[in-house]
Design a protein around this motif. Structure first.
Motif, mmCIF file in Angstrom:
data_model
loop_
_atom_site.group_PDB
_atom_site.id
_atom_site.type_symbol
_atom_site.label_atom_id
_atom_site.label_comp_id
_atom_site.label_asym_id
_atom_site.label_seq_id
_atom_site.Cartn_x
_atom_site.Cartn_y
_atom_site.Cartn_z
ATOM 1 N N THR A 49 3.357 -6.583 -2.540
ATOM 2 C CA THR A 49 3.957 -5.614 -1.639
ATOM 3 C C THR A 49 3.341 -4.236 -1.862
ATOM 4 O OG1 THR A 49 6.026 -6.862 -1.746
ATOM 5 C CG2 THR A 49 6.138 -4.624 -0.873
ATOM 6 N N PRO A 50 3.006 -3.504 -0.824
ATOM 7 C CA PRO A 50 2.382 -2.188 -0.988
ATOM 8 C C PRO A 50 3.306 -1.192 -1.687
ATOM 9 C CG PRO A 50 2.144 -2.994 1.266
ATOM 10 C CD PRO A 50 3.122 -3.892 0.584
ATOM 11 N N PRO A 51 2.736 -0.115 -2.219
ATOM 12 C CA PRO A 51 3.555 0.899 -2.896
ATOM 13 C C PRO A 51 4.600 1.499 -1.943
ATOM 14 C CG PRO A 51 1.213 1.293 -3.270
ATOM 15 C CD PRO A 51 1.312 0.222 -2.233
ATOM 16 N N GLY A 52 5.739 1.849 -2.501
ATOM 17 C CA GLY A 52 6.752 2.550 -1.723
ATOM 18 C C GLY A 52 7.567 1.687 -0.793
ATOM 19 N N ALA A 53 7.484 0.351 -0.937
ATOM 20 C CA ALA A 53 8.232 -0.528 -0.047
ATOM 21 C C ALA A 53 9.720 -0.484 -0.370
ATOM 22 C CB ALA A 53 7.717 -1.956 -0.172
ATOM 23 N N LEU A 54 10.518 -0.433 0.662
ATOM 24 C CA LEU A 54 11.962 -0.483 0.499
ATOM 25 C C LEU A 54 12.443 -1.908 0.790
ATOM 26 C CD1 LEU A 54 12.859 2.948 2.139
ATOM 27 C CD2 LEU A 54 12.379 2.417 -0.264
ATOM 28 N N SER A 55 13.739 -2.099 0.842
ATOM 29 C CA SER A 55 14.276 -3.459 0.955
ATOM 30 C C SER A 55 13.975 -4.103 2.305
ATOM 31 C CB SER A 55 15.790 -3.443 0.723
ATOM 32 O OG SER A 55 16.432 -2.558 1.628
ATOM 33 N N ILE A 56 13.885 -3.289 3.355
ATOM 34 C CA ILE A 56 13.605 -3.809 4.686
ATOM 35 C C ILE A 56 12.224 -3.332 5.103
ATOM 36 C CG2 ILE A 56 14.304 -3.826 7.110
ATOM 37 C CD1 ILE A 56 17.166 -3.380 6.198
ATOM 38 N N LEU A 135 2.363 3.086 8.742
ATOM 39 C CA LEU A 135 2.804 4.292 9.437
ATOM 40 C C LEU A 135 3.920 4.959 8.632
ATOM 41 C CD1 LEU A 135 2.742 2.675 12.966
ATOM 42 C CD2 LEU A 135 1.054 4.254 11.987
ATOM 43 N N PRO A 136 3.797 6.244 8.364
ATOM 44 C CA PRO A 136 4.682 6.893 7.397
ATOM 45 C C PRO A 136 6.159 6.916 7.776
ATOM 46 C CG PRO A 136 3.280 8.492 8.508
ATOM 47 C CD PRO A 136 2.757 7.150 8.871
ATOM 48 N N ALA A 141 8.788 4.842 0.948
ATOM 49 C CA ALA A 141 9.015 5.955 0.026
ATOM 50 C C ALA A 141 7.761 6.822 -0.021
ATOM 51 C CB ALA A 141 9.348 5.433 -1.369
ATOM 52 N N LYS A 142 7.950 8.120 -0.243
ATOM 53 C CA LYS A 142 6.838 9.083 -0.294
ATOM 54 C C LYS A 142 5.954 8.942 0.945
ATOM 55 C CE LYS A 142 6.744 9.222 -5.348
ATOM 56 N NZ LYS A 142 5.919 9.052 -6.579
ATOM 57 N N GLU A 193 -7.490 12.050 -5.733
ATOM 58 C CA GLU A 193 -6.085 12.352 -6.001
ATOM 59 C C GLU A 193 -5.335 11.050 -6.251
ATOM 60 O OE1 GLU A 193 -2.260 14.149 -3.546
ATOM 61 O OE2 GLU A 193 -4.268 14.918 -3.107
ATOM 62 N N ARG A 194 -4.574 11.004 -7.313
ATOM 63 C CA ARG A 194 -3.846 9.767 -7.635
ATOM 64 C C ARG A 194 -2.569 9.700 -6.807
ATOM 65 N NH1 ARG A 194 -2.776 6.964 -13.551
ATOM 66 N NH2 ARG A 194 -1.258 5.423 -12.828
ATOM 67 N N VAL A 195 -2.581 8.831 -5.803
ATOM 68 C CA VAL A 195 -1.426 8.691 -4.922
ATOM 69 C C VAL A 195 -0.750 7.336 -5.082
ATOM 70 C CG1 VAL A 195 -2.193 10.375 -3.210
ATOM 71 C CG2 VAL A 195 -2.953 7.992 -3.018
ATOM 72 N N TYR A 196 -1.306 6.476 -5.948
ATOM 73 C CA TYR A 196 -0.642 5.221 -6.297
ATOM 74 C C TYR A 196 -1.140 4.778 -7.660
ATOM 75 C CZ TYR A 196 -4.968 2.725 -4.970
ATOM 76 O OH TYR A 196 -6.266 2.278 -4.879
#
Length: 331
Positions: A49-56, A135-136, A141-142, A193-196
């Motif tokens: 799962t990609p970084p910042g994934a939420l439950s849905i 898409l943000p 998250a973030k 830049e470290r973004v993940y």
């Protein structure tokens, strides 16, 4: 085509999903039956799962904007699993191009600013990778870091698998359009830049492109000529001035920024050409290689679709020539 263009302008200019309206779009390149159109592997960017994934997670959808069976004009949303779509040429010259569609950070214009660009580039020997990025505003998250995470990761995956793809990892360019131009500029100026957090060995590779093309790009998120729809879709509707300045590409140009090619039209009624002028000035100020073409006519969102009597139609040849001078392409 005129009806689709008008609705696109209304969508992008009237709500906070802006990025890719068509002002003077001509008949697009004909590509043959849709079922025969796309060929090449789809490579996932993340092993899980990609970084910042939420439950849905968002659900993938593609809206077909074209009523002509000879060409597609799909707008994609709901990218839960980002990919690079590989398009190989009949003859490979060893170069690679990561293509970043626009859509105001609210959708991806994957044909006008993806498949159609890959078509003319592969004809010239370049191996293309169309970036389907998250898409943000779709529940990550973030949110402001999400597209840049995918862009950095895409370049690292391409470089780490360069032998498999048959490319030279030192001849990798990025070509972005509208809000995708903002993302291309962001990877040009924020590649280190470290973004993940690193997830595997691919993340040991550099995320710095060797050259970047920004076509009718969103650049600033803070100045009077900002495209507010792209800004709010990326940062959220209540972003601070500090966040806006930090995400403005012209403020991030530095000594390590790779060569940049810029093209935009003076009659762009959606993303003012002043965005490109700001990037051009920032590159000159820092002594970085840059070429800028400001066309009298072309509007916004023209991709590679302009007829020969509209000045902006010349940008693909000019971009390719610039990349050749910098050793990216050899054909």
């Amino acid at each position: 085509m005129k009806e689709a263009t008008t609705s696109r302008r209304a969508l992008l200019g009237g709500i906070a999903l802006a990025g890719l309206a068509g002002a003077t779009i001509a008949s697009p390149a004909r590509a043959g039956p849709r079922a025969m159109r796309y060929a090449g592997p789809s490579v996932p960017l993340w092993p899980a799962t990609p970084p910042g994934a939420l439950s849905i997670l968002p659900v993938r959808a593609a809206e077909q904007r074209s009523s002509n069976p000879d060409f597609d004009d799909r707008w994609v949303t709901g990218v839960a699993s980002p990919t690079i779509e590989v398009r190989r040429p009949a003859y490979q010259d060893g170069s690679a191009v990561l293509i970043i569609p626009g859509g105001g950070y609210g959708f991806l214009s994957v044909d006008n600013e993806g498949e159609e660009q890959a078509r003319w580039l592969t004809e010239r020997g370049a191996t293309c990778f169309i970036l389907y990025y998250r898409l943000p505003g779709e529940g990550w998250a973030k949110r402001a870091s999400v597209p840049l995470q995918d862009a950095q990761r895409a370049i690292r995956v391409i470089r780490s698998r360069s032998a498999e793809f048959g490319i030279d990892p030192r001849r990798l360019s990025v070509l972005g359009f509208s809000a995708g131009g903002h993302l291309a500029g962001s990877i040009a100026t924020r590649f280190d830049e470290r973004v993940y957090s690193p997830v595997d060995a691919a993340d040991q590779a550099s995320a710095r492109p060797d050259l970047v093309g920004m076509i009718y790009p969103v650049v600033t998120l803070a100045q009077p000529f900002v495209h507010a729809g792209s800004r709010d879709a990326l940062l959220g509707p209540n972003s601070s001035m500090a966040e806006r300045k930090a995400a403005s590409v012209e403020n991030r140009v530095a000594e390590g920024t790779p060569p940049v090619f810029l093209a935009a039209a003076s009659d762009d009624g959606l993303v003012p050409i002043a965005n490109s002028v700001a990037m051009y000035g920032a590159m000159l100020e820092h002594g970085r290689p840059v070429e800028f073409h400001g066309f009298d006519k072309g509007g916004h969102g023209f991709g590679a679709r302009l007829p020969a009597d509209v000045p902006g139609h010349a940008w693909p040849d000019l971009f390719y020539a610039y990349a050749r001078r910098h050793g990216i392409h050899t054909a």
